[in-house]
Design a protein around this motif. Sequence first.
Motif, PDB file in Angstrom:
ATOM      1  N   MET A 106       0.847  -1.196   0.000  1.00  0.00           N
ATOM      2  CA  MET A 106       0.000   0.000   0.000  1.00  0.00           C
ATOM      3  C   MET A 106       0.888   1.254   0.000  1.00  0.00           C
ATOM      4  SD  MET A 106      -3.003  -1.346  -0.020  1.00  0.00           S
ATOM      5  CE  MET A 106      -4.169  -0.067   0.463  1.00  0.00           C
ATOM      6  N   PRO A 107       0.335   2.402  -0.338  1.00  0.00           N
ATOM      7  CA  PRO A 107       1.166   3.619  -0.386  1.00  0.00           C
ATOM      8  C   PRO A 107       1.951   3.865   0.903  1.00  0.00           C
ATOM      9  CG  PRO A 107      -0.995   4.059  -1.319  1.00  0.00           C
ATOM     10  CD  PRO A 107      -1.047   2.660  -0.775  1.00  0.00           C
ATOM     11  N   PRO A 173       5.477  12.485   9.073  1.00  0.00           N
ATOM     12  CA  PRO A 173       6.067  13.338   8.027  1.00  0.00           C
ATOM     13  C   PRO A 173       5.267  13.345   6.721  1.00  0.00           C
ATOM     14  CG  PRO A 173       7.712  11.846   8.969  1.00  0.00           C
ATOM     15  CD  PRO A 173       6.405  11.452   9.541  1.00  0.00           C
ATOM     16  N   TYR A 174       4.413  12.351   6.553  1.00  0.00           N
ATOM     17  CA  TYR A 174       3.657  12.237   5.297  1.00  0.00           C
ATOM     18  C   TYR A 174       2.184  12.602   5.472  1.00  0.00           C
ATOM     19  CZ  TYR A 174       7.749   9.450   4.049  1.00  0.00           C
ATOM     20  OH  TYR A 174       9.032   9.017   3.819  1.00  0.00           O
ATOM     21  N   GLU A 175       1.819  13.148   6.657  1.00  0.00           N
ATOM     22  CA  GLU A 175       0.382  13.254   6.959  1.00  0.00           C
ATOM     23  C   GLU A 175      -0.382  14.137   5.973  1.00  0.00           C
ATOM     24  OE1 GLU A 175       0.090  14.354  11.032  1.00  0.00           O
ATOM     25  OE2 GLU A 175       1.067  16.274  10.758  1.00  0.00           O
ATOM     26  N   ARG A 176       0.323  15.017   5.289  1.00  0.00           N
ATOM     27  CA  ARG A 176      -0.371  15.890   4.327  1.00  0.00           C
ATOM     28  C   ARG A 176      -0.434  15.264   2.931  1.00  0.00           C
ATOM     29  NH1 ARG A 176       1.685  20.577   7.069  1.00  0.00           N
ATOM     30  NH2 ARG A 176       0.019  21.232   8.456  1.00  0.00           N
ATOM     31  N   ASP A 177       0.224  14.143   2.776  1.00  0.00           N
ATOM     32  CA  ASP A 177       0.230  13.511   1.455  1.00  0.00           C
ATOM     33  C   ASP A 177      -1.181  13.010   1.130  1.00  0.00           C
ATOM     34  OD1 ASP A 177       0.575  11.685  -0.715  1.00  0.00           O
ATOM     35  OD2 ASP A 177       2.696  11.486  -0.170  1.00  0.00           O
ATOM     36  N   PRO A 178      -1.776  13.485   0.022  1.00  0.00           N
ATOM     37  CA  PRO A 178      -3.151  13.088  -0.296  1.00  0.00           C
ATOM     38  C   PRO A 178      -3.317  11.576  -0.454  1.00  0.00           C
ATOM     39  CG  PRO A 178      -2.152  14.339  -2.117  1.00  0.00           C
ATOM     40  CD  PRO A 178      -1.232  14.426  -0.957  1.00  0.00           C
ATOM     41  N   GLU A 179      -2.232  10.903  -0.821  1.00  0.00           N
ATOM     42  CA  GLU A 179      -2.300   9.446  -0.998  1.00  0.00           C
ATOM     43  C   GLU A 179      -2.633   8.719   0.303  1.00  0.00           C
ATOM     44  OE1 GLU A 179       0.006   6.840  -4.068  1.00  0.00           O
ATOM     45  OE2 GLU A 179       1.410   8.079  -2.950  1.00  0.00           O
ATOM     46  N   LEU A 180      -2.367   9.398   1.436  1.00  0.00           N
ATOM     47  CA  LEU A 180      -2.582   8.752   2.738  1.00  0.00           C
ATOM     48  C   LEU A 180      -4.019   8.880   3.234  1.00  0.00           C
ATOM     49  CD1 LEU A 180       0.181   9.236   5.432  1.00  0.00           C
ATOM     50  CD2 LEU A 180      -0.627   7.155   4.348  1.00  0.00           C
ATOM     51  N   ASP A 181      -4.801   9.705   2.577  1.00  0.00           N
ATOM     52  CA  ASP A 181      -6.183   9.903   2.988  1.00  0.00           C
ATOM     53  C   ASP A 181      -6.963   8.594   2.816  1.00  0.00           C
ATOM     54  OD1 ASP A 181      -8.636  11.608   3.506  1.00  0.00           O
ATOM     55  OD2 ASP A 181      -9.081  10.779   1.505  1.00  0.00           O
ATOM     56  N   LEU A 182      -7.665   8.177   3.860  1.00  0.00           N
ATOM     57  CA  LEU A 182      -8.338   6.877   3.862  1.00  0.00           C
ATOM     58  C   LEU A 182      -9.264   6.702   2.661  1.00  0.00           C
ATOM     59  CD1 LEU A 182      -9.003   4.179   5.264  1.00  0.00           C
ATOM     60  CD2 LEU A 182     -10.699   5.409   6.641  1.00  0.00           C
TER      61      LEU A 182
END
Length: 436
Positions: A106-107, A173-182
């Motif tokens: 997963m990403p 560190p990646y929390e703003r990465d759109p790929e991480l949005d559920l």
Amino acid sequence: MPGIVIVGAQWGDEGKGKVVDLLAEQAEAVVRFQGGNNAGHTIVKEGVTYKFHLIPSGILYPGKLCIIGNGVVIDPKVLTGEIDGLKARGIDVSGLRVSANAHLIMPYHLMLDTAGEAKLGKLQIGTTRRGIGPAYADKASRVGIRVQDLLDEKILKKKIQVALEPKKLSLRPYERDPELDLQTMTEAALIYGHKLEQYIADTSRLLWDLLDDGRNVIFEGAQATLLDIDHGTYPFVTSSNPIAGAATVGAGVGPRDIDEVWGIAKAYATRVGAGPFPTELHDGVGEQLRELGGEFGTTTGRPRRCGWIDLVALKYAARINGLTSLAITKLDVLSSFETLKVCTGYVSGEGAELDHFPYHQSVLHHVEPEYTELPGWNEDITGCRTAADLPQKAKDYLEFLSDFVGVPVTLVGVGPGREQIVWLRRTEGVAATLEA
Ligand code: GDP
Ligand code: IMO
Ligand code: MG
């Protein structure tokens, strides 16, 4: 019944793809059983180069059953990309089957791989940063997402949520990465699921039917023995078991389904990434091997570390895999050397002579290789097709290897092309069928 396992007998990139492609002509199916798209397997067919990361190296035969087994970790973005790429080149991928039980990369696994390496700093493993380790870690922690989950939105979303929960801190560190949005991640995964649905199958059952019917099945290893998480140079290893024993687990068959185990080894040695490599050469000879052998990573493009063949390590690989045959590739790369060295022993940091591959990390890190020198043949062998064509000194080199390791050399590679091979002997199984 012939089940033949192809494994890397060194540190990877031995030419497994080429050998699998060659044997696949006479096989009903080719199955990958571990690893993921950290692998890069090259096939050169009629002058055209193909590089496979996830799809088994049998796919160039139209309609050939090519299975991605349960033991593989699959990045669905990479797999769908590989399928589309092959289709665009006119390759028939209708024989592809993907185990419903294989785990997904997963990403967040990619992010964790990169973050983990950064955290290790100087001690980093030099992973391919494809998310392999974190995906296998989730599998072991029982929070992995499997191929079958792609077909059910509710289950998928719930499982991703559960998987993300304990990673919040590391992923900060990646929390703003759109790929991480559920929601975004779930939707993207569902699209991959739609694309892959036609290939998803109960792959163990497919294999049982073929094996029960006496058909040839090739189990295609990725990575290699010395990168094995249990038996390699831990922690400088990959996160799966590339050794032959894992073929059964990762494909869903029994040990009695395996008839032959082929170890693929280069006529010299290479390694990508960090970790012990006793015969590594830091001089002009190492540079020469890299240039002549084109030793740059198929997956990451990194220059590969190069050195002489290590027969102590190869003997270890022979035992731990139960090798029945050796295929020695890239013999042509050694053609311009006056003298060849082969490592036949180690001297430990304390000065002790070692004739075996040491299990202890700090012993291995400090060994010095002991070499036996053999004469080179100094002539181009890329056109050789039979044993009789090979120079006597090249045959002597192969015989020395084979005698030391205690495993016969069945096949020799004399160039990257599919036809650039020399068969040295007949064997009982697939090779005999091929030669008949
Ligand atoms: P794999 O990961 O084990 O499948 O190996 P890779 O594809 O990463 O690396 C092997 C490289 O050597 C590829 O570029 C092959 O085309 C090439 N190759 C394979 N066999 C031979 C051989 O016998 N001679 C030469 N010169 N190149 C070879
Ligand atoms: P094929 O199948 C060579 C190495 C990486 C790194 C270590 C861990 O083409 O032979 P990972 O990304 O797996 O967590 O990285 O393993 N590595 C390989 N080296 N060939 C490969 O595959 C490799 N797959 C992983 O360089 O040192
Ligand atoms: Mg490779």
